[in-house]
Enzyme design. Sequence first.
Site, PDB file in Angstrom:
ATOM      1  N   HIS A 337       0.833  -1.205   0.000  1.00  0.00           N
ATOM      2  CA  HIS A 337       0.000   0.000   0.000  1.00  0.00           C
ATOM      3  C   HIS A 337       0.865   1.252   0.000  1.00  0.00           C
ATOM      4  O   HIS A 337       0.513   2.268  -0.618  1.00  0.00           O
ATOM      5  CB  HIS A 337      -0.924  -0.020   1.218  1.00  0.00           C
ATOM      6  CG  HIS A 337      -2.079   0.916   1.151  1.00  0.00           C
ATOM      7  ND1 HIS A 337      -2.167   2.055   1.922  1.00  0.00           N
ATOM      8  CD2 HIS A 337      -3.219   0.882   0.410  1.00  0.00           C
ATOM      9  CE1 HIS A 337      -3.312   2.671   1.670  1.00  0.00           C
ATOM     10  NE2 HIS A 337      -3.972   1.986   0.757  1.00  0.00           N
ATOM     11  N   CYS A 338       1.998   1.189   0.680  1.00  0.00           N
ATOM     12  CA  CYS A 338       2.875   2.349   0.799  1.00  0.00           C
ATOM     13  C   CYS A 338       3.449   2.819  -0.535  1.00  0.00           C
ATOM     14  O   CYS A 338       3.758   4.004  -0.689  1.00  0.00           O
ATOM     15  CB  CYS A 338       4.031   2.038   1.750  1.00  0.00           C
ATOM     16  SG  CYS A 338       3.556   1.560   3.417  1.00  0.00           S
TER      17      CYS A 338
END
Length: 350
Positions: A337-338
């Site tokens: 997600h980062c």
Amino acid sequence: MTTTRVLPAEWAPQSAVMLTWPHAGTDWSDILDDVEPVFMAIAQAVLARENLIISCEHVVRLQDLERELAAFARAEGLPGRVIAIPAPANDTWARDHGPITVVTDDGPQLLDFRFNAWGGKFPWEKDDALNQHLHNAGSFGSTPMSAVDCILEGGSIESDGAGTVMTTSECLLTPSRNPSLDRGAIENLLTETLGARRVLWLNHGFLAGDDTDSHIDTLARFCAEDHICYVTCPDPTDEHYRALAAMEEELQQFRQADGRPYKLTPLPWPDAIHDDEGHRLPATYANFLIINGAVLLPVYDVPQDAEAIEVLKGLFPERTIVPINCRPLIHQHGSLHCVTMQFPAGAVTP
């Protein structure tokens, strides 16, 4: 007349996902051969379902990527289009330096919050200017972008798409980000910029090895308006046990806008992973990405991966769960997600 705005939930229909590609001039240089396949797997999974925006400081590498990914999309008959833009960047964490999209009465609007590398921990000047480079190059089509003179990282906020924003006090109240803003001022900022009507604050929870000061997307995620999944540690001897137990108690006290408690689903706790110097790395199954028709789930080559896949299948029964081995990513203290930023439908119009 006041324009209404909302920060869409991640499960809302999307037009594109953004990746800031790693290259030899970044901290990935020593493990570039390990990390590029992770980015490629994410890119291909996105193209199977929507458009992909990639940027890279190395123009020749970007041109090669554009050709390779476009050829892959054509050969597989995929719907996604590759939008490749050369642009300088310090690092690859698009979740935090990428634009945040709200939907208003006039359509999608990109918000270019300032970025200072999680409170000045690393160089950030190129990352802070990246969104303007992309916008000037037409990456987002005709969607307008507005600068917001405050620090806010995409990984620090979770939205249910109906006016509730969830975050952590450890991150948003850190003085190295917005020292003049207290909790009330931060809530006003989230209301004015993102259309938040309620803010749920977690005051506990962390992951060893995390540079973000407890980003919410490493700890707890909305998977529906009435449902939150979260990390939990079952081992009383683990350094995370007390903090995550306290976080779980906070989540149990949270209420929906109508007063009902949330459905809560704990996520598996992966075996501890350490780097060559013995430092623990922030492996978490909460760092998944929801895209059109699928959920991209970070896995780490540990026994708990299989359980995580089954849990996510239960949380998102109408979506395909796509496991992607993100063990190389956590060596730079982030996960799937980062390194991604999604854009809702209509926000990217190539």
